[in-house]
Design a protein around this motif. Structure first.
Motif, PDB file in Angstrom:
ATOM      1  N   LEU A 177       1.448   0.962  32.889  1.00 20.87           N
ATOM      2  CA  LEU A 177       2.124  -0.156  32.254  1.00 20.87           C
ATOM      3  C   LEU A 177       1.507  -0.480  30.894  1.00 20.87           C
ATOM      4  N   ARG A 178       0.202  -0.261  30.771  1.00 19.70           N
ATOM      5  CA  ARG A 178      -0.495  -0.653  29.545  1.00 19.70           C
ATOM      6  C   ARG A 178      -1.094   0.546  28.813  1.00 19.70           C
ATOM      7  N   ILE A 179      -0.478   1.699  28.948  1.00 19.50           N
ATOM      8  CA  ILE A 179      -0.999   2.890  28.271  1.00 19.50           C
ATOM      9  C   ILE A 179      -1.031   2.706  26.760  1.00 19.50           C
ATOM     10  N   ASP A 180      -0.045   1.993  26.197  1.00 19.61           N
ATOM     11  CA  ASP A 180      -0.046   1.768  24.749  1.00 19.61           C
ATOM     12  C   ASP A 180      -1.244   0.924  24.329  1.00 19.61           C
ATOM     13  N   SER A 181      -1.614  -0.032  25.153  1.00 19.52           N
ATOM     14  CA  SER A 181      -2.790  -0.847  24.842  1.00 19.52           C
ATOM     15  C   SER A 181      -4.065  -0.018  24.912  1.00 19.52           C
ATOM     16  N   VAL A 182      -4.145   0.863  25.907  1.00 17.03           N
ATOM     17  CA  VAL A 182      -5.316   1.733  26.015  1.00 17.03           C
ATOM     18  C   VAL A 182      -5.435   2.617  24.778  1.00 17.03           C
ATOM     19  N   LEU A 183      -4.328   3.227  24.381  1.00 15.76           N
ATOM     20  CA  LEU A 183      -4.354   4.112  23.213  1.00 15.76           C
ATOM     21  C   LEU A 183      -4.672   3.328  21.941  1.00 15.76           C
ATOM     22  N   ARG A 184      -4.151   2.117  21.850  1.00 21.04           N
ATOM     23  CA  ARG A 184      -4.439   1.261  20.688  1.00 21.04           C
ATOM     24  C   ARG A 184      -5.925   0.947  20.617  1.00 21.04           C
ATOM     25  N   GLU A 217      -8.728  -0.919  38.099  1.00 22.33           N
ATOM     26  CA  GLU A 217      -7.404  -1.371  38.523  1.00 22.33           C
ATOM     27  C   GLU A 217      -6.304  -0.579  37.802  1.00 22.33           C
ATOM     28  N   THR A 218      -6.440   0.741  37.862  1.00 22.05           N
ATOM     29  CA  THR A 218      -5.445   1.606  37.221  1.00 22.05           C
ATOM     30  C   THR A 218      -4.111   1.590  37.951  1.00 22.05           C
ATOM     31  N   ASP A 270      -9.682 -10.079  21.324  1.00 19.15           N
ATOM     32  CA  ASP A 270      -8.344  -9.959  20.725  1.00 19.15           C
ATOM     33  C   ASP A 270      -7.342  -9.311  21.667  1.00 19.15           C
ATOM     34  N   ALA A 271      -7.821  -8.412  22.532  1.00 22.45           N
ATOM     35  CA  ALA A 271      -6.899  -7.685  23.409  1.00 22.45           C
ATOM     36  C   ALA A 271      -6.183  -8.614  24.387  1.00 22.45           C
ATOM     37  N   ARG A 272      -6.748  -9.774  24.657  1.00 22.79           N
ATOM     38  CA  ARG A 272      -6.081 -10.720  25.569  1.00 22.79           C
ATOM     39  C   ARG A 272      -4.807 -11.286  24.936  1.00 22.79           C
ATOM     40  N   GLY A 273      -4.722 -11.214  23.618  1.00 20.02           N
ATOM     41  CA  GLY A 273      -3.551 -11.721  22.919  1.00 20.02           C
ATOM     42  C   GLY A 273      -2.520 -10.661  22.573  1.00 20.02           C
ATOM     43  N   TRP A 274      -2.751  -9.418  23.000  1.00 21.27           N
ATOM     44  CA  TRP A 274      -1.773  -8.367  22.743  1.00 21.27           C
ATOM     45  C   TRP A 274      -0.532  -8.558  23.612  1.00 21.27           C
ATOM     46  N   GLU A 275       0.508  -7.857  23.284  1.00 18.05           N
ATOM     47  CA  GLU A 275       1.739  -7.929  24.069  1.00 18.05           C
ATOM     48  C   GLU A 275       1.486  -7.378  25.476  1.00 18.05           C
ATOM     49  N   ARG A 276       1.979  -8.092  26.479  1.00 21.07           N
ATOM     50  CA  ARG A 276       1.811  -7.716  27.887  1.00 21.07           C
ATOM     51  C   ARG A 276       0.354  -7.348  28.192  1.00 21.07           C
ATOM     52  N   PRO A 277      -0.562  -8.282  27.968  1.00 23.78           N
ATOM     53  CA  PRO A 277      -1.978  -7.945  28.094  1.00 23.78           C
ATOM     54  C   PRO A 277      -2.457  -7.897  29.543  1.00 23.78           C
ATOM     55  N   SER A 278      -3.576  -7.256  29.745  1.00 21.46           N
ATOM     56  CA  SER A 278      -4.347  -7.446  30.962  1.00 21.46           C
ATOM     57  C   SER A 278      -4.980  -8.827  30.873  1.00 21.46           C
ATOM     58  N   ASP A 279      -5.343  -9.387  32.025  1.00 25.20           N
ATOM     59  CA  ASP A 279      -6.067 -10.661  31.986  1.00 25.20           C
ATOM     60  C   ASP A 279      -7.557 -10.453  31.723  1.00 25.20           C
ATOM     61  N   HIS A 280      -8.008  -9.210  31.721  1.00 26.41           N
ATOM     62  CA  HIS A 280      -9.369  -8.851  31.324  1.00 26.41           C
ATOM     63  C   HIS A 280      -9.341  -8.218  29.933  1.00 26.41           C
ATOM     64  N   VAL A 281     -10.471  -8.259  29.247  1.00 27.98           N
ATOM     65  CA  VAL A 281     -10.569  -7.616  27.940  1.00 27.98           C
ATOM     66  C   VAL A 281     -11.670  -6.558  27.967  1.00 27.98           C
ATOM     67  N   PRO A 282     -11.637  -5.607  27.034  1.00 26.34           N
ATOM     68  CA  PRO A 282     -12.682  -4.599  26.979  1.00 26.34           C
ATOM     69  C   PRO A 282     -14.046  -5.193  26.622  1.00 26.34           C
ATOM     70  N   VAL A 283     -15.069  -4.644  27.235  1.00 22.87           N
ATOM     71  CA  VAL A 283     -16.458  -5.012  26.942  1.00 22.87           C
ATOM     72  C   VAL A 283     -17.195  -3.721  26.607  1.00 22.87           C
ATOM     73  N   THR A 284     -17.792  -3.665  25.423  1.00 20.76           N
ATOM     74  CA  THR A 284     -18.418  -2.430  24.950  1.00 20.76           C
ATOM     75  C   THR A 284     -19.928  -2.594  24.816  1.00 20.76           C
ATOM     76  N   LEU A 285     -20.653  -1.703  25.467  1.00 18.76           N
ATOM     77  CA  LEU A 285     -22.106  -1.636  25.402  1.00 18.76           C
ATOM     78  C   LEU A 285     -22.514  -0.564  24.410  1.00 18.76           C
ATOM     79  N   THR A 286     -23.468  -0.888  23.541  1.00 19.95           N
ATOM     80  CA  THR A 286     -24.004   0.088  22.593  1.00 19.95           C
ATOM     81  C   THR A 286     -25.485   0.315  22.874  1.00 19.95           C
ATOM     82  N   LEU A 287     -25.853   1.585  23.041  1.00 18.39           N
ATOM     83  CA  LEU A 287     -27.242   1.990  23.206  1.00 18.39           C
ATOM     84  C   LEU A 287     -27.682   2.818  22.019  1.00 18.39           C
ATOM     85  N   GLU A 288     -28.949   2.732  21.678  1.00 17.07           N
ATOM     86  CA  GLU A 288     -29.539   3.596  20.655  1.00 17.07           C
ATOM     87  C   GLU A 288     -30.594   4.440  21.353  1.00 17.07           C
ATOM     88  N   LEU A 289     -30.269   5.701  21.547  1.00 17.56           N
ATOM     89  CA  LEU A 289     -31.119   6.581  22.353  1.00 17.56           C
ATOM     90  C   LEU A 289     -32.116   7.377  21.493  1.00 17.56           C
TER      91      LEU A 289
END
Length: 269
Positions: A15-22, A36-37, A250-269
């Motif tokens: 349902l949200r493949i366009d959001s994933v690709l975006r 929850e795929t 911002d992803a929570r405000g996209w069209e037909r959003p998930s109720d969760h938003v992406p969370v990104t962790l950055t490591l410096e190895l």
């Protein structure tokens, strides 16, 4: 070497493949872990995701419910799916970053989708809540015997453990995801296995952090009644590599959003 790992409960990958690709086009994480795929394996949109530059994809799904997936720019090896509570219900998948990942090679990625637990915080009255508590107990047991070595655990863990992980600690103490029995079990299992809560490692309380806003709110942004249900943990040997945790609100405000938003962790190895 910088390594970025994103977790996102997508609430139906088809349902949200366009959001994933975006998101992939905009953020370009090295790894994206989805929950929850809601997709059986034979219908997973593998072609579209590989076409976006993520050739390495592992997934475990079922029709209509649950489901987890790991997308990576680097080759993945040693795919594992663990059952919990004697159910094969697609709530966990793990893989190891292959030799091509350079300094990140050998890091184990764990992607979890913990049961939500229904609406009534009573084991006797609500089988869904009982299942959630049992799942957390099994997760604790697994963590206590986990093979040591660098690992990242992410996912929709469906618990907001700390006072400032919810919009109102007092009002949500009897609401599933923030009840004392859940939060105490959650922090116990994390602490015993020495997982580092990266968001709170970098941003201690009392600053509020939310990753989920209910569909029930007519104006989620104005109300801002959020909860931190999505987590990124690292094993203690990676603690000093943690540099950033970003909530992509911002992803929570996209069209037909998930109720969760992406969370990104950055490591410096």
């Amino acid at each position: 070497m910088r390594l970025t790992v994103t977790t996102w409960n997508i609430n139906s990958v088809r349902l949200r493949i366009d959001s994933v690709l975006r998101f992939l086009a905009a953020a370009k994480p090295d790894v994206l872990c989805l929950q929850e795929t809601k997709c059986p394996d034979d219908a997973f949109p593998l072609k579209a995701l590989r076409g976006s530059g993520y050739e390495n994809v592992e997934f475990a799904g079922q029709k209509g419910y649950n489901g987890v997936a790991i997308l990576s720019r680097f080759p993945l090896v040693t795919r594992t799916v663990m059952p919990f509570c004697e159910r094969q219900d697609a709530r966990h998948i793990s893989a190891v970053l292959g030799p091509e990942a350079g300094k990140a090679a050998g890091i184990v990625l764990h992607d979890f989708y913990v049961p939500a637990g229904g609406d009534i915080p009573d084991r006797a009255l609500n089988p869904k809540f009982a299942h959630k508590l049992d799942f957390l107990q099994e997760l604790r047991a697994w963590g206590s015997k986990r093979v040591t070595g660098p690992a990242i655990l992410v996912g929709d863990l469906n618990v907001a453990p700390l006072e400032h992980d919810v919009w109102s600690h007092k009002q949500l103490l009897d609401v599933v995801s923030h009840t004392p029995i859940e939060t105490e079990a959650f922090e116990t299992l994390r602490g015993e296995a020495e997982w580092v809560d990266t968001a709170r490692h970098l941003t201690p309380e009392p600053e509020k952090i939310y990753t989920w806003w209910s569909y029930r709110s007519p104006d989620w942004q104005a109300a801002n009644k959020g909860r931190r249900l999505d987590h990124a943990w690292v094993s203690s040997d990676l603690k000093d590599t943690v540099r950033k945790v970003e909530v992509f609100r911002d992803a929570r405000g996209w069209e037909r959003p998930s109720d969760h938003v992406p969370v990104t962790l950055t490591l410096e190895l």
